[in-house]
Design an enzyme around this catalytic site. Structure first.
Site, PDB file in Angstrom:
ATOM      1  N   GLN A  19       0.815  -1.219   0.076  1.00 25.98           N
ATOM      2  CA  GLN A  19       0.020  -0.009   0.145  1.00 25.98           C
ATOM      3  C   GLN A  19       0.737   1.337  -0.046  1.00 25.98           C
ATOM      4  O   GLN A  19       0.388   2.394  -0.151  1.00 25.98           O
ATOM      5  CB  GLN A  19      -1.050   0.000   1.138  1.00 25.98           C
ATOM      6  CG  GLN A  19      -0.274   0.048   2.533  1.00 25.98           C
ATOM      7  CD  GLN A  19      -1.294   0.147   3.636  1.00 25.98           C
ATOM      8  OE1 GLN A  19      -1.635  -1.138   3.951  1.00 25.98           O
ATOM      9  NE2 GLN A  19      -1.617   1.070   4.180  1.00 25.98           N
ATOM     10  N   CYS A  25      -5.155   0.501   3.712  1.00 28.90           N
ATOM     11  CA  CYS A  25      -5.262  -0.758   4.229  1.00 28.90           C
ATOM     12  C   CYS A  25      -6.764  -1.063   3.836  1.00 28.90           C
ATOM     13  O   CYS A  25      -6.865  -2.677   3.684  1.00 28.90           O
ATOM     14  CB  CYS A  25      -4.801  -0.861   5.573  1.00 28.90           C
ATOM     15  SG  CYS A  25      -5.745   0.196   6.782  1.00 28.90           S
TER      16      CYS A  25
HETATM   17  C1  MYP Z   1      -5.197   6.696   8.561  1.00 31.52           C
HETATM   18  C2  MYP Z   1      -5.714   5.516   8.114  1.00 31.52           C
HETATM   19  C3  MYP Z   1      -5.161   4.200   8.339  1.00 31.52           C
HETATM   20  C4  MYP Z   1      -5.629   3.087   8.096  1.00 31.52           C
HETATM   21  C5  MYP Z   1      -4.616   2.160   7.872  1.00 31.52           C
HETATM   22  C6  MYP Z   1      -3.238   2.367   7.707  1.00 31.52           C
HETATM   23  S1  MYP Z   1      -2.021   1.571   7.607  1.00 31.52           S
HETATM   24  O1  MYP Z   1      -0.902   2.097   6.991  1.00 31.52           O
HETATM   25  O2  MYP Z   1      -2.194   0.188   7.299  1.00 31.52           O
HETATM   26  C7  MYP Z   1      -1.404   1.403   9.350  1.00 31.52           C
HETATM   27  C8  MYP Z   1      -2.296   0.903  10.093  1.00 31.52           C
HETATM   28  C9  MYP Z   1      -1.802   1.004  11.670  1.00 31.52           C
HETATM   29  C10 MYP Z   1      -0.566   1.344  11.705  1.00 31.52           C
HETATM   30  C11 MYP Z   1       0.486   1.862  10.937  1.00 31.52           C
HETATM   31  C12 MYP Z   1      -0.127   1.849   9.751  1.00 31.52           C
HETATM   32  N1  MYP Z   1      -6.563   2.350   8.831  1.00 31.52           N
HETATM   33  C13 MYP Z   1      -7.967   2.380   8.246  1.00 31.52           C
HETATM   34  O3  MYP Z   1      -8.370   2.679   7.104  1.00 31.52           O
HETATM   35  C14 MYP Z   1      -8.821   1.741   9.152  1.00 31.52           C
HETATM   36  C15 MYP Z   1      -9.275   0.627   8.953  1.00 31.52           C
HETATM   37  C16 MYP Z   1     -10.162  -0.374   9.700  1.00 31.52           C
HETATM   38  C17 MYP Z   1     -10.625  -0.134  11.000  1.00 31.52           C
HETATM   39  C18 MYP Z   1     -11.321  -0.625  11.647  1.00 31.52           C
HETATM   40  C19 MYP Z   1     -12.205  -1.707  11.094  1.00 31.52           C
HETATM   41  C20 MYP Z   1     -11.764  -1.937   9.675  1.00 31.52           C
HETATM   42  C21 MYP Z   1     -10.902  -1.425   9.103  1.00 31.52           C
HETATM   43  N2  MYP Z   1      -9.913   2.637   9.010  1.00 31.52           N
HETATM   44  C22 MYP Z   1     -10.033   3.714   9.591  1.00 31.52           C
HETATM   45  O4  MYP Z   1      -9.168   4.413   9.919  1.00 31.52           O
HETATM   46  N3  MYP Z   1     -10.921   4.460   9.557  1.00 31.52           N
HETATM   47  C23 MYP Z   1     -12.420   4.019   9.789  1.00 31.52           C
HETATM   48  C24 MYP Z   1     -13.603   4.723   9.288  1.00 31.52           C
HETATM   49  C25 MYP Z   1     -13.564   6.248   9.813  1.00 31.52           C
HETATM   50  N4  MYP Z   1     -14.771   7.107   9.131  1.00 31.52           N
HETATM   51  C26 MYP Z   1     -14.616   8.426   9.728  1.00 31.52           C
HETATM   52  C27 MYP Z   1     -15.921   9.210   9.175  1.00 31.52           C
HETATM   53  O5  MYP Z   1     -17.076   8.561   9.488  1.00 31.52           O
HETATM   54  C28 MYP Z   1     -16.993   7.156   8.826  1.00 31.52           C
HETATM   55  C29 MYP Z   1     -15.917   6.318   9.599  1.00 31.52           C
HETATM   56  C30 MYP Z   1     -12.353   6.607   9.484  1.00 31.52           C
HETATM   57  C31 MYP Z   1     -11.313   5.970  10.290  1.00 31.52           C
END
Ligand code: MYP
Length: 238
Positions: A19, A25
């Site tokens: 990614q 993710c």
């Molecule tokens: C800033 C986004 C970070 C990203 C993953 C990035 S990453 O690079 O994989 C990583 C993860 C952990 C440590 C370091 C790096 N995480 C996500 O997208 C996570 C993934 C997830 C979380 C919970 C259940 C299922 C999937 N989701 C999220 O970050 N979000 C979920 C939805 C939320 N919305 C806000 C507005 O109202 C609707 C909901 C926004 C944040």
């Protein structure tokens, strides 16, 4: 329920993807599930476009996060997913250039799966890889093996990373012969986040290309470690 199962052996999982420096993710977790459902139902494994979700799924936030459940809905509304080849990944938020005539697969619904990990394993064997949310605390410095952090170090309620369960098994530790049931989880990182700060020649030479175990993460199965069972979902394909 078999002792172990691995959807990679049945051609339902594409190779590890990267990614990059984008919080997408959730899109990789989504495409991984759709790839699996489509492959199992239609006997065709296609690598599908995460960039289409990053650019065109307006219910999620592109490189700033999202949820697979929103993404399944967005795919149905858009009219389908293009292939990785036709809508390649760039790792940044771009203008949507979805082309409906290029659609490779379609989705017509989704499911929320039970939190019971025995039922999850049974569902996986019957139906395919599962999209999950997980607390990524234990992933930052994961170097292999079965990850089983204490609850206070990996709060099951703080899910922040989207991944894909592709199988499960049992690891027997070398000396004490402890049985450790585990989930086999596909990640979408080439290097762990902390290694991105190291000069490439250090990472390239000492830790090889892939994050974790050739891009995979094994996490303890059976006690809700890191919330692995809290947001398990799947799409439904026609
Ligand atoms: C800033 C986004 C970070 C990203 C993953 C990035 S990453 O690079 O994989 C990583 C993860 C952990 C440590 C370091 C790096 N995480 C996500 O997208 C996570 C993934 C997830 C979380 C919970 C259940 C299922 C999937 N989701 C999220 O970050 N979000 C979920 C939805 C939320 N919305 C806000 C507005 O109202 C609707 C909901 C926004 C944040």
């Amino acid at each position: 329920l078999p002792t172990s199962f691995d959807w990679r052996e049945y051609g339902a999982v594409t190779p590890i993807k990267n990614q990059g420096m984008c919080g997408s993710c959730w899109a990789f977790s989504t495409t991984g599930n759709v790839e699996g459902q489509w492959a199992i139902k239609h006997k065709n494994l296609y690598s599908l476009s995460e960039q289409e979700l990053v650019d065109c799924d307006s219910t999620d936030q592109g490189c700033n996060g999202g949820l697979p459940e929103n993404a399944y809905e967005a795919i149905a509304k858009l009219g389908g997913l293009e292939s990785e080849q036709d809508y390649p990944y760039d790792g940044e938020d771009e203008q949507c250039h979805f082309n409906k005539s290029m659609v490779q697969v379609t989705v017509n619904g989704s499911l929320e799966l039970p939190e019971d990990e025995i039922m999850l394993a049974k569902w996986l064997v019957k139906n395919g890889p599962i999209s999950i949310g997980i607390n990524a605390n234990a992933l930052q410095f994961y170097m292999g093996g079965v990850s089983h952090p204490f609850k206070f170090l990996c709060n099951p309620a703080d899910l922040d990373h989207g991944m894909l369960i592709v199988g499960f098994g049992v690891h027997t530790t070398k000396y004490l012969h402890r049985r450790q049931p585990y989930w086999l989880v596909k990640n979408s990182w080439a290097y762990p986040v902390f290694k991105k700060t190291l000069p490439f020649w250090i990472v390239k030479n000492s830790w090889g290309e892939q994050w974790g175990e050739q891009g995979y993460y094994r996490v303890y199965r059976g006690d809700g470690t890191c919330g692995v069972n809290k947001m398990a979902t799947s799409c439904i394909v026609p």
